[in-house]
Motif scaffolding. Structure first.
Motif, PDB file in Angstrom:
ATOM      1  N   TYR A  18     -34.424 -36.671  44.886  1.00 24.47           N
ATOM      2  CA  TYR A  18     -34.101 -36.829  43.459  1.00 24.47           C
ATOM      3  C   TYR A  18     -35.079 -36.061  42.576  1.00 24.47           C
ATOM      4  O   TYR A  18     -34.673 -35.281  41.702  1.00 24.47           O
ATOM      5  CB  TYR A  18     -34.105 -38.307  43.089  1.00 24.47           C
ATOM      6  CG  TYR A  18     -33.941 -38.558  41.609  1.00 24.47           C
ATOM      7  CD1 TYR A  18     -32.714 -38.418  40.987  1.00 24.47           C
ATOM      8  CD2 TYR A  18     -35.033 -38.929  40.823  1.00 24.47           C
ATOM      9  CE1 TYR A  18     -32.552 -38.638  39.622  1.00 24.47           C
ATOM     10  CE2 TYR A  18     -34.890 -39.163  39.456  1.00 24.47           C
ATOM     11  CZ  TYR A  18     -33.652 -39.012  38.861  1.00 24.47           C
ATOM     12  OH  TYR A  18     -33.508 -39.227  37.514  1.00 24.47           O
ATOM     13  N   LYS A  20     -37.128 -33.608  43.117  1.00 23.08           N
ATOM     14  CA  LYS A  20     -37.231 -32.143  43.219  1.00 23.08           C
ATOM     15  C   LYS A  20     -36.251 -31.444  42.282  1.00 23.08           C
ATOM     16  O   LYS A  20     -36.423 -30.266  41.952  1.00 23.08           O
ATOM     17  CB  LYS A  20     -37.011 -31.683  44.661  1.00 23.08           C
ATOM     18  CG  LYS A  20     -35.597 -31.791  45.178  1.00 23.08           C
ATOM     19  CD  LYS A  20     -35.506 -31.311  46.630  1.00 23.08           C
ATOM     20  CE  LYS A  20     -34.111 -31.467  47.191  1.00 23.08           C
ATOM     21  NZ  LYS A  20     -33.084 -30.682  46.483  1.00 23.08           N
ATOM     22  N   ASP A  21     -35.221 -32.184  41.831  1.00 25.13           N
ATOM     23  CA  ASP A  21     -34.223 -31.600  40.948  1.00 25.13           C
ATOM     24  C   ASP A  21     -34.333 -32.085  39.506  1.00 25.13           C
ATOM     25  O   ASP A  21     -33.437 -31.831  38.686  1.00 25.13           O
ATOM     26  CB  ASP A  21     -32.812 -31.920  41.466  1.00 25.13           C
ATOM     27  CG  ASP A  21     -32.509 -31.232  42.788  1.00 25.13           C
ATOM     28  OD1 ASP A  21     -33.013 -30.108  42.993  1.00 25.13           O
ATOM     29  OD2 ASP A  21     -31.779 -31.811  43.609  1.00 25.13           O
ATOM     30  N   LYS A  23     -35.058 -32.192  35.720  1.00 22.98           N
ATOM     31  CA  LYS A  23     -35.076 -31.113  34.734  1.00 22.98           C
ATOM     32  C   LYS A  23     -35.812 -31.563  33.473  1.00 22.98           C
ATOM     33  O   LYS A  23     -36.058 -32.754  33.263  1.00 22.98           O
ATOM     34  CB  LYS A  23     -33.641 -30.715  34.376  1.00 22.98           C
ATOM     35  CG  LYS A  23     -32.789 -30.290  35.558  1.00 22.98           C
ATOM     36  CD  LYS A  23     -31.395 -29.909  35.131  1.00 22.98           C
ATOM     37  CE  LYS A  23     -30.613 -31.092  34.600  1.00 22.98           C
ATOM     38  NZ  LYS A  23     -30.347 -32.119  35.619  1.00 22.98           N
ATOM     39  N   ARG A  64     -42.601 -34.182  41.175  1.00 23.93           N
ATOM     40  CA  ARG A  64     -42.159 -33.419  42.342  1.00 23.93           C
ATOM     41  C   ARG A  64     -43.195 -33.421  43.460  1.00 23.93           C
ATOM     42  O   ARG A  64     -42.853 -33.511  44.650  1.00 23.93           O
ATOM     43  CB  ARG A  64     -41.856 -31.980  41.929  1.00 23.93           C
ATOM     44  CG  ARG A  64     -40.609 -31.832  41.075  1.00 23.93           C
ATOM     45  CD  ARG A  64     -40.469 -30.417  40.548  1.00 23.93           C
ATOM     46  NE  ARG A  64     -39.232 -30.230  39.782  1.00 23.93           N
ATOM     47  CZ  ARG A  64     -38.973 -29.174  39.035  1.00 23.93           C
ATOM     48  NH1 ARG A  64     -39.872 -28.179  38.959  1.00 23.93           N
ATOM     49  NH2 ARG A  64     -37.838 -29.088  38.378  1.00 23.93           N
TER      50      ARG A  64
END
Length: 375
Positions: A18, A20-21, A23, A64
């Motif tokens: 979750y 790592k993506d 934004k 992250r």
């Protein structure tokens, strides 16, 4: 048969997927540089706090790289939020925050999914007793789950709170940040300059107001021939207006003359139907750490999603907070199992196949499983 995975290892794996993506648009923190951040991590005890970031991109990088199990930020604003000593932070103000959690609300669904165990006599059962039904001891250990009924009740409570904040206290819904708590309720943040410097006593007064504490029929009515009537002929606003409306429902009169005890009874009905069950400790705390919007809850794997009032009224809550929706897991419970969790009816089944998000929720929240196999 595969071995039941370690919750820490599997949880970190999914949370990494979750984070790592994540934004920049997922970071919703006003006055960012004045907030303290805090984290707890998989496989560690305690909390790492007194952390600040110069910009949202730094927070994203931290999420992250470290993959926290829980992520929090301060409701308070500080001149130096990263200072280790609270006095050195220099408090500048705090949002007005309300926590609504079904732990504090009686719901019939607790009989279907909340387990209790008495440490004194060893009795156990389903539900949410304040004391052991067998021996009367208050040394009762509880294991709580959440279901659709829980969240529906919490949502109704939030909407009632918003009505009070708008109609009675004059806040605009544009000044509100509403988030799912990640587990059993919601957080409502009032982010407006007018509330930032409120003292703890002032915040307690607001809590008392939304909970309907301290209302007295003797202050709302005046003695007249044949009984008591409402004291003022004014627009029916606030609790005064709510009592008037419930009096109309009960008596059929817009200006009833009834006994003081009847007025008190109507007042109690009004409070029971329209007061809001908020957690006082959260609202009066001017240095509170609260869950970071759009972060994951470490005991559920659900997202602390942000809602507008319209979305809260009309959208499917689960569709907004579920993250790991791909795939299925076959699992088996050891011993008794809850009959309902999240948006899924488990019934009497001890062995069944569930979506990944539900299986992860059970594992992270401490379900005793003897089987956990990906389909």
């Amino acid at each position: 048969m595969s071995k039941v995975p370690d919750p820490v290892t599997l949880g970190k794996k999914y949370f990494h997927m979750y984070y790592k993506d994540v934004k920049l648009s997922d970071v919703y923190v006003t006055s960012f540089v004045n907030r303290e951040f805090a984290f707890s991590y998989f496989g560690e005890r305690g909390m790492h706090r007194h952390i600040s970031f110069a910009k949202p991109e730094d927070l994203i990088e931290h999420l992250r790289m470290t993959v926290p199990r829980h992520a929090y930020y301060s409701t308070a604003y500080y001149r130096d939020p990263g200072a280790k000593n609270m006095d050195e932070k220099v408090w500048l103000g705090a949002d007005l925050v309300f926590d609504i959690d079904v732990d504090h609300i009686e719901t019939p669904c607790k009989e279907l999914h909340d387990k209790w165990f008495c440490k004194s006599c060893g009795a156990s059962g389903w539900g949410n007793p304040s004391a052991c039904p067998r021996c009367g001891s208050e040394a009762v250990e509880k294991h709580a789950w959440v279901c659709g009924t829980c969240i529906s009740v919490a949502r109704d409570e939030v909407l009632r709170l918003i009505d009070l904040l708008e109609m009675d206290l004059g806040f605009s819904r544009r000044e509100l940040l509403i988030t799912f708590s990640g587990h059993r309720g919601f957080h409502v943040h009032v982010e407006t300059p007018e509330v930032k410097e409120l003292s703890q006593d002032a915040r307690r007064e607001i809590v008392d107001y939304v909970k309907g504490i301290g209302l007295d029929a003797r202050l709302l009515t005046a003695k007249t021939k044949g009984g008591h009537r409402l004291r003022y002929q004014v627009p029916l606003l606030g609790w005064y207006g709510r009592v008037a409306r419930w009096a109309l429902i009960k008596t059929g009169s817009e200006d009833p003359v009834i006994s003081l005890s009847e007025w008190q009874s109507i007042l109690e009905v009004s409070v029971s139907r329209e007061a809001v069950a908020v957690d006082e400790k959260v609202t009066i705390d001017t240095k509170r750490l609260i869950r970071l919007p759009n972060s994951l809850h470490g005991k559920t794997g659900l997202k602390a999603a942000i809602f507008t009032v319209q979305e809260l009224e009309n959208s499917n809550i689960w569709d907004r907070v579920k993250v790991f929706t791909k795939g299925e897991v076959s699992l088996r419970f050891e011993g008794e199992a809850p009959k309902r969790v999240l948006d899924i009816e488990l019934g009497e089944n001890r062995e069944l196949t569930l979506p990944t998000y539900a299986a992860l929720y059970l594992l992270l929240n401490g379900a005793k499983l003897s089987k956990f196999e990906y389909r």
